[in-house]
Design a protein around this motif. Sequence first.
Motif, PDB file in Angstrom:
ATOM      1  N   TYR A  87      43.092  15.463  47.427  1.00 38.43           N
ATOM      2  CA  TYR A  87      42.153  16.500  47.016  1.00 38.43           C
ATOM      3  C   TYR A  87      42.839  17.858  46.907  1.00 38.43           C
ATOM      4  CZ  TYR A  87      38.977  12.743  47.839  1.00 38.43           C
ATOM      5  OH  TYR A  87      38.363  11.526  47.770  1.00 38.43           O
ATOM      6  N   LEU A  88      43.782  18.117  47.801  1.00 37.37           N
ATOM      7  CA  LEU A  88      44.562  19.348  47.684  1.00 37.37           C
ATOM      8  C   LEU A  88      45.416  19.333  46.419  1.00 37.37           C
ATOM      9  CD1 LEU A  88      45.685  19.944  51.388  1.00 37.37           C
ATOM     10  CD2 LEU A  88      43.934  21.173  50.100  1.00 37.37           C
ATOM     11  N   GLN A  90      44.571  18.012  43.587  1.00 32.63           N
ATOM     12  CA  GLN A  90      43.675  18.360  42.488  1.00 32.63           C
ATOM     13  C   GLN A  90      43.293  19.845  42.523  1.00 32.63           C
ATOM     14  OE1 GLN A  90      42.828  16.383  39.915  1.00 32.63           O
ATOM     15  NE2 GLN A  90      44.202  14.877  40.821  1.00 32.63           N
ATOM     16  N   VAL A  91      43.064  20.372  43.744  1.00 35.24           N
ATOM     17  CA  VAL A  91      42.741  21.798  43.871  1.00 35.24           C
ATOM     18  C   VAL A  91      43.873  22.644  43.306  1.00 35.24           C
ATOM     19  CG1 VAL A  91      42.463  23.678  45.528  1.00 35.24           C
ATOM     20  CG2 VAL A  91      41.157  21.573  45.817  1.00 35.24           C
ATOM     21  N   GLN A  92      45.120  22.353  43.720  1.00 35.83           N
ATOM     22  CA  GLN A  92      46.257  23.138  43.248  1.00 35.83           C
ATOM     23  C   GLN A  92      46.428  23.027  41.736  1.00 35.83           C
ATOM     24  OE1 GLN A  92      49.619  24.197  45.904  1.00 35.83           O
ATOM     25  NE2 GLN A  92      49.553  22.010  46.361  1.00 35.83           N
ATOM     26  N   GLU A  94      44.142  22.503  39.427  1.00 39.21           N
ATOM     27  CA  GLU A  94      43.135  23.263  38.688  1.00 39.21           C
ATOM     28  C   GLU A  94      43.265  24.770  38.910  1.00 39.21           C
ATOM     29  OE1 GLU A  94      39.161  21.990  38.426  1.00 39.21           O
ATOM     30  OE2 GLU A  94      39.625  19.842  38.490  1.00 39.21           O
ATOM     31  N   VAL A  95      43.643  25.173  40.128  1.00 36.96           N
ATOM     32  CA  VAL A  95      43.839  26.596  40.387  1.00 36.96           C
ATOM     33  C   VAL A  95      45.000  27.125  39.551  1.00 36.96           C
ATOM     34  CG1 VAL A  95      44.555  28.291  42.111  1.00 36.96           C
ATOM     35  CG2 VAL A  95      42.801  26.609  42.682  1.00 36.96           C
ATOM     36  N   ILE A 158      36.447  25.625  42.618  1.00 32.51           N
ATOM     37  CA  ILE A 158      37.395  24.502  42.534  1.00 32.51           C
ATOM     38  C   ILE A 158      37.490  23.814  43.889  1.00 32.51           C
ATOM     39  CG2 ILE A 158      39.826  23.895  42.235  1.00 32.51           C
ATOM     40  CD1 ILE A 158      39.946  26.111  40.063  1.00 32.51           C
ATOM     41  N   PHE A 159      37.587  24.585  44.956  1.00 39.05           N
ATOM     42  CA  PHE A 159      37.604  23.987  46.299  1.00 39.05           C
ATOM     43  C   PHE A 159      36.323  23.188  46.545  1.00 39.05           C
ATOM     44  CE2 PHE A 159      41.167  26.758  47.476  1.00 39.05           C
ATOM     45  CZ  PHE A 159      41.843  25.957  48.406  1.00 39.05           C
ATOM     46  N   TYR A 162      36.077  19.601  45.124  1.00 39.04           N
ATOM     47  CA  TYR A 162      36.830  18.530  45.759  1.00 39.04           C
ATOM     48  C   TYR A 162      36.505  18.369  47.248  1.00 39.04           C
ATOM     49  CZ  TYR A 162      39.224  18.210  41.362  1.00 39.04           C
ATOM     50  OH  TYR A 162      39.495  18.038  40.019  1.00 39.04           O
ATOM     51  N   TRP A 181      37.013  20.527  54.822  1.00 40.69           N
ATOM     52  CA  TRP A 181      36.752  19.353  53.982  1.00 40.69           C
ATOM     53  C   TRP A 181      35.817  18.371  54.679  1.00 40.69           C
ATOM     54  CZ3 TRP A 181      37.726  14.027  54.150  1.00 40.69           C
ATOM     55  CH2 TRP A 181      37.643  13.351  52.918  1.00 40.69           C
TER      56      TRP A 181
END
Length: 345
Positions: A87-88, A90-92, A94-95, A158-159, A162, A181
């Motif tokens: 999940y991190l 994906q966060v990174q 998209e950010v 974004i956070f 996820y 999370w």
Amino acid sequence: MAIFWYYINSMRKTKLILLIIVFLLVCGAGVYLWLLGTGRIKTGAEAIIGCQGSNKISSFLGSPGANLTTYNLFGQEVSVNEMIVPYLDQVQKEVNTAKTGYNFNTIFTYNNRSKVGGGGKSLHSWGIAIDINPETNPYQPGNYGPPQTDIPNQIIDIFRKYGFVWGGDWPGERDSMHFEWYGARVSGQILDKTSSQKILNVSTDIDGAGSPNADGNFDWLMPFGQHTITAKAKGYKDFSTSLSFSCYSDNTLDILMEALPANLAGSISGNVRVAGNYPILMPANIYLDDRLVGVSNLRGDFYIPNVREGKHKVEAKVLFFPGGSQPIDLSRGEILKNVNIVIGK
């Protein structure tokens, strides 16, 4: 003189009213603090989510400090629980794509400690909480208004996408540096609705993000909350369902798919015998693709109906004897006979 006494009486009444107001305020504050201390009034994460029980979190993630891994988060090496790494990622991703220009100067993650102000373990203890730039995103106890923050809304969203809950949303305890999370797990099998046999080649999807399955089994970790799960397989109607999972819960779900009319079922029959041609003497358990589907008779004869086309494994087991198995490649609607299985080799 009458005016003087009227003035004195008015002053007494005013003081009495003020004393009553102060008394009520003190009593109200005392009751509020008592309700807060006993957990009857909740603030922060407890107010909007709950799920703060240490035993429940540990049963899902492992004990505090367990299952940690080193992770590069926005250019800084931190310790996080290995479960949240996907999940991190994906966060990174998209950010970075969003190009907000925000600088992640300070990041805190794992810290085995109690919550600020008490009330149990902080989620930092399991490596699933992240504090970002505390100098510009302070902890604000007692704040029910807008949080003080410089984190762009785009990054916060974004956070959230996820599975991370933002502390800036917590009423009465704004903590805008903080993200934690919340997840759930669901596992099961993908089965033919009529025969309960596993479907071996299936394409599945969670909320539009593909996760193909090749063996009829699935075990998914996902953010808690509402999700749409779909499955597609050749010869079957598309499957779709919407489910809600509570945080840190293990869930079991079998996906039952309905065959299209053209997907005719076949059957498999044969005989089980013991090595050396000894009589079997007792029924054998018959498995199709590792799933128990019936038993043979005392002569060892077995029959498996409603078998869909494709590659299968037929297996027979009796007590402590080594089991025997046969690979089968069944055509659509085929009636396959004389499948002999030898056990006890």
